[in-house]
Write an enzyme that holds these catalytic residues in place. Structure first.
Site, short mmCIF file in Angstrom:
data_model
loop_
_atom_site.label_atom_id
_atom_site.label_comp_id
_atom_site.label_asym_id
_atom_site.label_seq_id
_atom_site.Cartn_x
_atom_site.Cartn_y
_atom_site.Cartn_z
CE LYS A 111 -4.06 -2.13 2.08
NZ LYS A 111 -4.99 -2.16 3.24
CE LYS A 198 -7.94 -12.60 1.08
NZ LYS A 198 -7.45 -11.94 2.31
CE LYS A 201 -13.78 -6.28 3.99
NZ LYS A 201 -14.22 -6.68 5.32
#
Length: 338
Positions: A111, A198, A201
């Site tokens: 990130k 993966k 959501k």
């Protein structure tokens, strides 16, 4: 009886990947272990959140915990921010953890490289110590997680070793060293549109994941549009056929049938029939869960369960926190005010 701790962030509606990788384990373990299952809302604020939406999602997730089959008489279910010991213990963990350890965490590296280190929250670097605190406060022997969280469990185990060596003794360790429990199958459910990635959501492509609250019609459509390959042959081969292998893993988790049994059953079927049946299998599992969640959110039962869970969790967490405070020399010995 050994103790288990696990938690999920209320940063969005869980996917079937969360259900298979974590929640299914929660249910199967509650009969044989002393279980603490937490909605980790403090982890969610490492990125900006709408306060009203966060509270709504926190209750929604807590209701899902119960709707999937957790029994509050067998497991302690609570919200992380309602147990203040988590935040204080996390500070003690930070003070006994090096920057080098935190900078090696895969999620921080990914990130921070994507967004630039100067534009991400400091909590992105320091939230793993909060996760360590979550686990150690309850004397957890076992932590059921997906494969992607294994690195954080290694950080926890390293911290416990260091803390016990520095402040305790071999005969009288202060903290319990946990083991990681990863399911043999379904530990890593992949995207329906990109089976090399993966399921998440937060995927910008909604067709890549199935939410636990998706409408049955949406679920069937997403499965029908799931990426496979041109061979039409149903077999488990994660290297060469990641799409159909991922769907077989999901099918197995939803029905209890082994991947081998499913592959043999559909050996002479095309992808169309296989996907139709898989869609129905997922709907059969999720529809009752969705109905139960609605009932919980519409009643006072959820609040009563969460109040009781927070009270139980506080009692246990305060005892561990007091030992940690005593070990590092904080406050007056034997006195803890929270």
């Amino acid at each position: 009886m050994d103790t288990i701790f696990s938690g999920i962030q209320p940063s969005g509606i869980p996917t079937i990947g969360n259900y298979i990788g974590a929640m299914q384990q929660f249910i199967s373990l509650q009969d044989d272990y002393n279980c603490y299952y937490c909605v980790v809302d403090e982890h969610a604020i490492t990125v900006p959140q709408d306060r009203l939406k966060l509270r709504e999602q926190t209750l929604s997730l807590a209701a899902l915990y119960l709707a999937v089959g957790l029994d509050p008489k067998k497991a302690t279910i609570f919200i992380q921010s309602e147990v203040a010991a988590h935040a204080e213990a996390a500070w003690i963990v930070q003070c006994n953890t090096t920057i080098g350890e935190l900078e090696r965490m895969t999620q921080f590296k990914d990130k921070s490289q994507k967004n630039g280190q100067t534009s991400v929250s400091a909590a992105l670097l320091t939230y793993p110590p909060l996760m360590v605190a979550d686990i150690i406060l309850y004397g957890s022997n076992l932590v059921p997680v997906g494969e992607d969280q294994k690195q954080h469990l290694e950080l926890t185990r390293d911290f416990v070793d260091r803390f016990n060596t520095r402040y305790g003794s071999e005969k009288q360790p202060i903290l319990v060293k946990p083991e990681v429990k990863i399911p043999k199958h379904g530990a890593r459910i992949m995207s329906l549109q990109d089976p090399t990635k993966k399921m998440s959501k937060s995927d910008t492509n909604a067709k890549g994941y199935i939410s636990m609250l998706d409408d049955p019609t949406v679920i069937r459509k997403k499965i029908k549009s799931a990426v496979t390959d041109s061979s039409g042959k149903i077999e488990y081969d994660i290297e060469n056929k990641p799409g159909i292998s991922n769907l077989l893993t999901i099918f197995s988790a939803m029905t209890g049938q082994s991947v081998t049994e499913l592959a043999e059953h559909y050996a002479n079927s095309g992808y169309g029939q296989f996907k139709t049946d898989l869609g129905e299998a997922i709907v059969a599992v999720l529809e009752p869960i969705q109905q139960r969640q609605k009932e919980l959110l519409a009643s006072d039962e959820l609040d009563l369960i969460l109040n009781e869970g927070a009270e139980k969790a506080n009692k246990v967490a305060k005892k561990t926190l007091q030992r940690m405070r005593n070990a590092v020399g904080l406050g007056r010995k034997g006195r803890l005010s929270l």
